[in-house]
Enzyme design. Structure first.
Site, short mmCIF file in Angstrom:
data_model
loop_
_atom_site.label_atom_id
_atom_site.label_comp_id
_atom_site.label_asym_id
_atom_site.label_seq_id
_atom_site.Cartn_x
_atom_site.Cartn_y
_atom_site.Cartn_z
CD GLU A 172 55.79 15.78 -6.85
OE1 GLU A 172 56.24 16.60 -6.04
OE2 GLU A 172 55.77 15.96 -8.07
CD GLU A 373 52.06 17.87 -9.97
OE1 GLU A 373 53.19 18.43 -9.99
OE2 GLU A 373 51.46 17.63 -8.91
#
Ligand code: GBH
Length: 479
Positions: A172, A373
């Protein structure tokens, strides 16, 4: 709840990868063990006022000492894959120079335990714990950090490359750059749009340089992980086909460029989208982008990791106050979705995952997809030795149905990793927000699989949602 639970059988493709994910600073603790140096998250969490109730990762889930038990637990839960992150400051306490063998020993033991339990390890090289010594020299705003990262990647791969097949470079970059440097709610706590853009670029460069090192080292699969969100208008939330006004369409496109394409296009196409360059130019300029950078960033990757939590909902209307996480969008209003939310306040929109996956397979068809995720925090209640987290199970069920719909529409989705294995240090929220499928008592460190974990074990056993198992408890079962 509006999460669908129609209860019919849903089979996933053979070989579909089922597992769970964690990150080093969120679970390990042992911050002074084995020669580990300080990271920006140690500094940040120990700075008064930065995290909820001053919580830190000093102890977290004590996984540094309990890793063997945790791997046994994963095996009991039937997990086939486990995504963990390597703490850079365990490997290079100062972020550069000699390698700390004790740090590598720890991850080697963990990987060997996973392999012995027949659980496939997925290693993430960077999940936000930058060595503090590098932050002191500018952190991700300094180009040199990307080169230091490539050295670190080489050291880890040299030791574990024979046992770990899938390598994730950076987790990320949007969050690391924007929350860390743009608005300062994450470490290192700086707040400048210009610095965030520099940091983003250097994180992308770190991805490219390390991907090259991994490829040269013979890594089987190279990936990066992005937090991706469909950008919707309030109207599109209910009707994905809704035709947008020209202004709304442009607002959606600009926000999509900032959160999604700023990372997808350089890594998978070797270019920045024009709207990103225009906004960057107005926030610090483009001087940090050097000739050849985009070629370096655009390394072949085998897999794209997708972290999906919630969509982004916007419309063309001045936002008051402007959303500092999205520079150049002062004329855009970010609104919540009208949907039930998790304990984080994030709207629960499973169809958003279908949209992300089908969009990726349409716009970036060459890369394989893995959900690295997906998960939710809820206010769990321990009743005896059970946690009846029906809300979390419903969340996963909804998102698995959404993932399955994308596969049926042709998306090359290879697996699904839940966030997270354990309740853990939820960054600025400390230990208040629980994302685990396993409950952790942070006083005693007792692990207690929640009902969602028991449900997930059945999903894995059946390679999908199975009618008998996926159904809510019957009346007899309850009585
Ligand atoms: C992940 O980040 C992290 O990788 C992981 O470490 C972390 O524990 C986990 O999520 C849970 O937070 O606009 O208010 O609706 C997720 C990052 C989540 C960032 C959703 C943007 C939008 C919030 N993203 N978020 S909102």
């Amino acid at each position: 709840t509006t999460v669908s639970s129609r209860g019919e059988t849903l089979a996933f493709p053979p070989g579909f990868v089922w597992g769970a994910a964690t990150a080093a600073y969120q679970i390990e603790g042992g911050v002074r063990e084995g020669g580990r140096g300080p990271s920006v998250w140690d500094t940040f969490s120990h700075t008064p006022g930065r995290t909820a109730d001053g919580h830190t990762g000093d102890v977290a889930c004590d996984h540094y000492r309990r890793h063997a038990d945790d791997v046994r637990l994963m095996a009991e839960l039937g997990l086939r894959a486990y995504r963990f992150s390597v703490a850079w400051p365990r490997i290079q306490p100062d972020g550069s120079g000699p390698v700390n063998a004790a740090g590598l020993d720890f991850y080697e033991r963990l990987v060997d335990e996973l392999l012995a339990a027949d659980i496939t390890p997925y290693a993430t090289l960077y999940h936000w714990d930058l060595p503090q010594a590098l932050e002191d020299r500018g952190g991700w705003t300094d180009r040199d950090t990307a080169y230091r990262f490539a050295d670190y990647a080489r050291a880890v791969h040299d030791r574990l490359g024979d046992r770990v097949g899938t390598w994730m470079t950076v987790n990320e970059p949007w969050v690391a750059a924007v929350l860390g440097y743009g608005i300062g709610v994450h470490a290192p706590g700086r707040a400048s749009a210009a610095e965030a853009f520099r940091a983003s670029h250097h994180l992308l460069l770190a991805h490219g340089l390390s991907a090259r090192v991994l490829r040269e080292g013979g890594a089987r699969e190279i990936a990066l992980t992005l937090n991706l969100a469909p950008v919707l208008t309030p109207g599109r939330l209910n009707d994905p086909e809704l035709t947008l006004s020209e202004q709304d369409a442009e607002a959606v496109d600009r926000v999509d460029c900032l959160i999604n394409r700023q990372f997808l296009d350089p890594t998978l196409r070797g270019e920045y989208p024009a709207p990103v360059l225009a906004i960057m130019d107005r926030h610090g300029g483009l001087g940090h982008i050097r000739d050849g950078d985009l070629k370096t960033i655009n390394q072949p990757v085998d897999l794209l990791g997708i972290n999906y939590y919630t969509p982004c909902v916007v419309r063309s209307e001045p936002g008051e106050p402007a959303n500092a996480a999205y520079p150049g969008t002062e004329d855009i209003l970010f609104s919540g979705a009208h949907a039930p939310t998790t304990a984080m306040g994030w709207a629960i929109v499973p169809t958003g995952l279908t949209q992300v996956l089908t969009r990726l397979s349409r716009d970036y068809p060459e890369v394989g997809l893995l959900v690295t995720e997906n998960g939710a925090a809820f206010d769990d209640v321990v009743t005896g030795d059970r946690v009846h987290d029906t809300d979390r199970t419903a969340f996963f069920e909804g998102h698995l149905r959404a993932a399955h719909a994308a596969i049926e529409a042709g998306a090359d989705l290879r697996g699904f990793l839940v966030w997270s294995l354990l309740d853990n240090f939820e960054w600025a929220e400390g230990y208040h927000k629980r994302f685990g499928i396993v409950h952790v008592d942070f006083e005693t460190q007792r692990r207690l699989p929640k009902d969602s974990a028991l449900w997930y074990r059945e999903v894995i056993r059946h390679n999908g949602l199975h009618r008998e198992r996926a159904r809510r408890p019957t009346l007899e079962a309850v009585a």
